[in-house]
Enzyme design. Structure first.
Site, PDB file in Angstrom:
ATOM      1  N   HIS A 178      49.705  34.072  45.683  1.00  0.00           N
ATOM      2  CA  HIS A 178      50.555  34.914  44.835  1.00  0.00           C
ATOM      3  C   HIS A 178      51.909  34.249  44.688  1.00  0.00           C
ATOM      4  O   HIS A 178      52.418  33.638  45.607  1.00  0.00           O
ATOM      5  CB  HIS A 178      50.730  36.316  45.444  1.00  0.00           C
ATOM      6  N   HIS A 193      45.619  35.502  36.217  1.00  0.00           N
ATOM      7  CA  HIS A 193      46.318  36.793  36.252  1.00  0.00           C
ATOM      8  C   HIS A 193      45.285  37.895  36.420  1.00  0.00           C
ATOM      9  O   HIS A 193      44.559  37.909  37.410  1.00  0.00           O
ATOM     10  CB  HIS A 193      47.165  36.922  34.979  1.00  0.00           C
ATOM     11  N   ASP A 201      43.453  41.185  43.645  1.00  0.00           N
ATOM     12  CA  ASP A 201      42.183  40.957  42.942  1.00  0.00           C
ATOM     13  C   ASP A 201      41.031  40.588  43.855  1.00  0.00           C
ATOM     14  O   ASP A 201      39.878  40.538  43.410  1.00  0.00           O
ATOM     15  CB  ASP A 201      42.381  39.834  41.910  1.00  0.00           C
TER      16      ASP A 201
HETATM   17  C1  SDX Z   1      47.766  38.792  39.757  1.00  0.00           C
HETATM   18  O1  SDX Z   1      52.585  38.004  39.261  1.00  0.00           O
HETATM   19  C2  SDX Z   1      51.981  39.079  39.643  1.00  0.00           C
HETATM   20  O2  SDX Z   1      52.544  39.962  40.146  1.00  0.00           O
HETATM   21  C3  SDX Z   1      50.484  39.105  39.315  1.00  0.00           C
HETATM   22  C4  SDX Z   1      49.729  40.297  39.846  1.00  0.00           C
HETATM   23  C5  SDX Z   1      50.154  41.595  39.200  1.00  0.00           C
HETATM   24  O3  SDX Z   1      49.940  42.651  39.813  1.00  0.00           O
HETATM   25  O4  SDX Z   1      50.580  41.545  38.018  1.00  0.00           O
HETATM   26  O5  SDX Z   1      49.911  40.402  41.251  1.00  0.00           O
HETATM   27  C6  SDX Z   1      48.249  40.164  39.566  1.00  0.00           C
HETATM   28  O6  SDX Z   1      47.788  38.028  38.815  1.00  0.00           O
HETATM   29  C7  SDX Z   1      47.320  38.379  41.132  1.00  0.00           C
HETATM   30  C8  SDX Z   1      46.946  36.862  41.197  1.00  0.00           C
HETATM   31  C9  SDX Z   1      45.496  36.733  40.706  1.00  0.00           C
HETATM   32  N1  SDX Z   1      45.166  35.325  40.534  1.00  0.00           N
HETATM   33  C10 SDX Z   1      44.347  34.691  41.371  1.00  0.00           C
HETATM   34  O7  SDX Z   1      43.890  35.205  42.387  1.00  0.00           O
HETATM   35  C11 SDX Z   1      44.016  33.250  40.960  1.00  0.00           C
HETATM   36  C12 SDX Z   1      44.118  32.334  42.164  1.00  0.00           C
HETATM   37  N2  SDX Z   1      45.525  32.253  42.595  1.00  0.00           N
HETATM   38  C13 SDX Z   1      46.315  31.229  42.043  1.00  0.00           C
HETATM   39  O8  SDX Z   1      45.927  30.535  40.930  1.00  0.00           O
HETATM   40  C14 SDX Z   1      47.789  31.278  42.376  1.00  0.00           C
HETATM   41  O9  SDX Z   1      47.907  31.611  43.698  1.00  0.00           O
HETATM   42  C15 SDX Z   1      48.653  32.179  41.536  1.00  0.00           C
HETATM   43  C16 SDX Z   1      48.486  31.918  40.079  1.00  0.00           C
HETATM   44  C17 SDX Z   1      48.348  33.599  41.818  1.00  0.00           C
HETATM   45  C18 SDX Z   1      50.116  31.926  41.917  1.00  0.00           C
HETATM   46  O10 SDX Z   1      50.357  30.617  41.597  1.00  0.00           O
HETATM   47  P1  SDX Z   1      51.815  29.970  41.819  1.00  0.00           P
HETATM   48  O11 SDX Z   1      52.719  30.860  42.543  1.00  0.00           O
HETATM   49  O12 SDX Z   1      52.253  29.426  40.514  1.00  0.00           O
HETATM   50  O13 SDX Z   1      51.467  28.826  42.820  1.00  0.00           O
HETATM   51  P2  SDX Z   1      51.026  27.397  42.376  1.00  0.00           P
HETATM   52  O14 SDX Z   1      49.924  27.536  41.363  1.00  0.00           O
HETATM   53  O15 SDX Z   1      52.235  26.621  42.013  1.00  0.00           O
HETATM   54  O16 SDX Z   1      50.393  26.864  43.731  1.00  0.00           O
HETATM   55  C19 SDX Z   1      51.261  26.479  44.799  1.00  0.00           C
HETATM   56  C20 SDX Z   1      50.382  25.631  45.706  1.00  0.00           C
HETATM   57  C21 SDX Z   1      49.606  24.566  44.936  1.00  0.00           C
HETATM   58  O17 SDX Z   1      49.325  23.543  45.849  1.00  0.00           O
HETATM   59  P3  SDX Z   1      50.169  22.157  45.736  1.00  0.00           P
HETATM   60  O18 SDX Z   1      49.958  21.675  44.293  1.00  0.00           O
HETATM   61  O19 SDX Z   1      51.611  22.549  45.995  1.00  0.00           O
HETATM   62  O20 SDX Z   1      49.543  21.264  46.761  1.00  0.00           O
HETATM   63  O21 SDX Z   1      49.370  26.467  46.302  1.00  0.00           O
HETATM   64  C22 SDX Z   1      48.082  26.062  45.826  1.00  0.00           C
HETATM   65  C23 SDX Z   1      48.304  25.235  44.591  1.00  0.00           C
HETATM   66  O22 SDX Z   1      47.262  24.306  44.419  1.00  0.00           O
HETATM   67  N3  SDX Z   1      47.368  27.271  45.472  1.00  0.00           N
HETATM   68  C24 SDX Z   1      46.073  27.453  45.688  1.00  0.00           C
HETATM   69  C25 SDX Z   1      45.814  28.758  45.258  1.00  0.00           C
HETATM   70  N4  SDX Z   1      46.947  29.310  44.795  1.00  0.00           N
HETATM   71  C26 SDX Z   1      47.901  28.382  44.928  1.00  0.00           C
HETATM   72  N5  SDX Z   1      45.141  26.635  46.193  1.00  0.00           N
HETATM   73  C27 SDX Z   1      43.897  27.176  46.270  1.00  0.00           C
HETATM   74  N6  SDX Z   1      43.563  28.425  45.893  1.00  0.00           N
HETATM   75  C28 SDX Z   1      44.497  29.239  45.392  1.00  0.00           C
HETATM   76  N7  SDX Z   1      44.172  30.478  45.026  1.00  0.00           N
END
Ligand code: SDX
Length: 435
Positions: A311, A272, A367
């Site tokens: 996201h 997050h 981010d």
């Molecule tokens: C913020 O919710 C909000 O609005 C948050 C925010 C706000 O303003 O409040 O926007 C702020 O938190 C932005 C996000 C910051 N976090 C990161 O940058 C961390 C990296 N990103 C991820 O961990 C991920 O993308 C999330 C947590 C942001 C979202 O995760 P989801 O929607 O739960 O997606 P998921 O974890 O279920 O992933 C879906 C698929 C998976 O692959 P499969 O298992 O289906 O094969 O996408 C892949 C994940 O492995 N994946 C990624 C990835 N994000 C998702 N693979 C590699 N790198 C990534 N960053």
């Protein structure tokens, strides 16, 4: 709700009983409680909806922020983020989020003066901050000091007293920069620099962060405005993880300080608000443009996540990331170009051209670039999530207030699907059981 109350409905057949049910559709959703009527018999509790992490569950009705993830749309109270970032100050946006309308000239002057009059914190809080180790993470200090503030304002528990509630909303917006800057000064063994109420909201924060021996700190106008825009971009984001926590804690009628402390704890997580700190460490670890392909290969093998990408809602692009890239160029004109920007730009370019990231709908989020700017402005990487919390405070408070005043809401208490052992008995008396 039954169909006769609504023209739109789902007609579902329970193949276990052959019975057909009409489930009303309202505002593009079904009421989960309408599923409870679907039973196999009088003993049956009725159907639940199972939605871990709330991937497809609306927890509330909200008029604060609208996001269209496919079209990259973000609006606060109907105004596009691009216009707000271009034409407003952070305090104007904070007022908008909390009041639903932009302030007129007189309202903005009063709002600004009120915030300015509450930037000081009780001197005892300094003793509390002094108790932390010098290497204490400033986000851990912020989470703690936000909760500590609740002990200085016991009347904050009167959350349904409008004047009291609004006075504590103002205090939280006014004091979080002071708590944040004091956490930084403590970590670096520097004397606390007190608020200077002649300065703007971002200017005063820069003053409390960087003031040295000069009689009056004068913020660089370009950096002051860049920080103002960054705070606007972080001000709210509908039902994200920390907003959900703010609402859930608020639903128990906890005071706003305790609720904000819980929300900040959620924001601290690397998935997050902690992601901007993780991005900088990732970029520093990659080091050079030449190392980008290897890093992306590790992400594609599933070994690591690409921090700052992806996201839950945005499956195209995060509009905030586009604006932040513009802010970055304005900051670098003052601070000099951050060499990590080249690594970030190369990483973004390659990822956006790579089918893996396109298929997984992984694009830069808010981010990805914010940390590069913060670092260029001189902020230690540990302060990045703290900066996120300063920006998000008005959004948390708007969500908290909307939640406690919503007649649809009550204390948050989800159900579960129990998968544990059936009833079993201790058998021999406890004392005879082997440990
Ligand atoms: C913020 O919710 C909000 O609005 C948050 C925010 C706000 O303003 O409040 O926007 C702020 O938190 C932005 C996000 C910051 N976090 C990161 O940058 C961390 C990296 N990103 C991820 O961990 C991920 O993308 C999330 C947590 C942001 C979202 O995760 P989801 O929607 O739960 O997606 P998921 O974890 O279920 O992933 C879906 C698929 C998976 O692959 P499969 O298992 O289906 O094969 O996408 C892949 C994940 O492995 N994946 C990624 C990835 N994000 C998702 N693979 C590699 N790198 C990534 N960053």
């Amino acid at each position: 709700m039954t169909t006769n109350e609504h023209t739109e409905a789902l007609k579902v057949t329970d193949t276990r009983t052959g019975r057909i049910y009409d489930i009303g559709i309202v505002d593009g959703a079904v009421h989960a409680t309408d599923l409870r009527q679907i039973k196999t018999g009088n003993e049956d509790f009725g159907l639940l909806s199972y939605d871990p992490a709330f991937l497809n569950t609306a927890s509330c009705r909200s008029a604060i922020t609208y996001i269209d993830g496919d079209r990259g749309i973000l609006r606060y109270r109907g105004y596009p983020i691009e216009e707000l970032a271009e034409q407003c100050s952070f305090l104007e946006v904070a007022y908008l989020l909390l009041h639903g309308e932009l302030a007129d000239k007189a309202e903005l002057e009063e709002w600004t003066d009120t915030i300015r009059n509450h930037t000081f914190i009780h001197e005892s809080i300094k003793k509390f901050i002094d108790g932390f180790h010098p290497d204490a993470h400033p986000m851990g200090i912020l989470v703690s000091t936000l909760a500590a503030l609740s002990t200085f304002y016991p009347d904050a528990k009167e959350i349904f007293d409008d004047d009291r509630r609004k006075s504590h909303i103002v205090r939280l917006i006014a004091k979080i920069p002071t708590l944040a800057a004091f956490a930084h000064r403590h970590a670096f063994g520097l004397p606390y620099a007190y608020p200077d109420d002649d300065l703007s909201y971002p200017g005063n924060f820069l003053n409390m962060m960087w003031k040295a021996t000069e009689l009056k700190y004068r913020p660089d106008p370009a950096l002051e405005r860049a920080l103002d825009v960054l705070l606007i971009l972080h001000a709210d984001h509908e039902q994200n993880c920390s907003a959900n926590v703010m609402r859930a804690v608020g639903s128990a009628h906890s005071d706003p300080y305790s609720s904000a402390s819980a929300a900040a704890a959620a924001l601290y997580g690397p998935l997050h608000g902690g992601a901007n700190e993780a991005v900088l460490k990732m970029l520093a670890g990659i080091g050079t443009v030449e190392n980008v392909p290897d890093h992306l290969a590790r992400v594609k093998r599933g070994e690591i996540r690409l921090m700052g990408f992806g996201h839950r809602v945005y499956k195209n692009f995060d509009p905030r990331a586009k604006i932040i890239k513009r802010v970055a160029s304005e900051v670098f004109e003052v601070t000099g170009r951050n060499p990590l920007l080249d690594v970030a730009l190369e990483l973004e370019k390659r990822a956006l051209e790579d089918p893996y990231f396109v298929e997984h709908k992984l694009y830069p989020n808010v981010d990805f670039y914010s940390g590069i700017i913060y670092q260029a402005m001189g902020f230690p990487v540990e302060m990045f999530p703290v900066l996120f919390a300063i920006g998000r405070m008005p959004g948390w408070l708007a969500q908290w207030e909307e939640g406690i005043l919503d007649p649809d809401q009550k204390i948050s208490r989800p159900r579960q699907l129990y998968v544990g052992p059936e009833e079993r008995h201790l058998g021999l008396a406890a004392s005879s059981r082997s440990r």
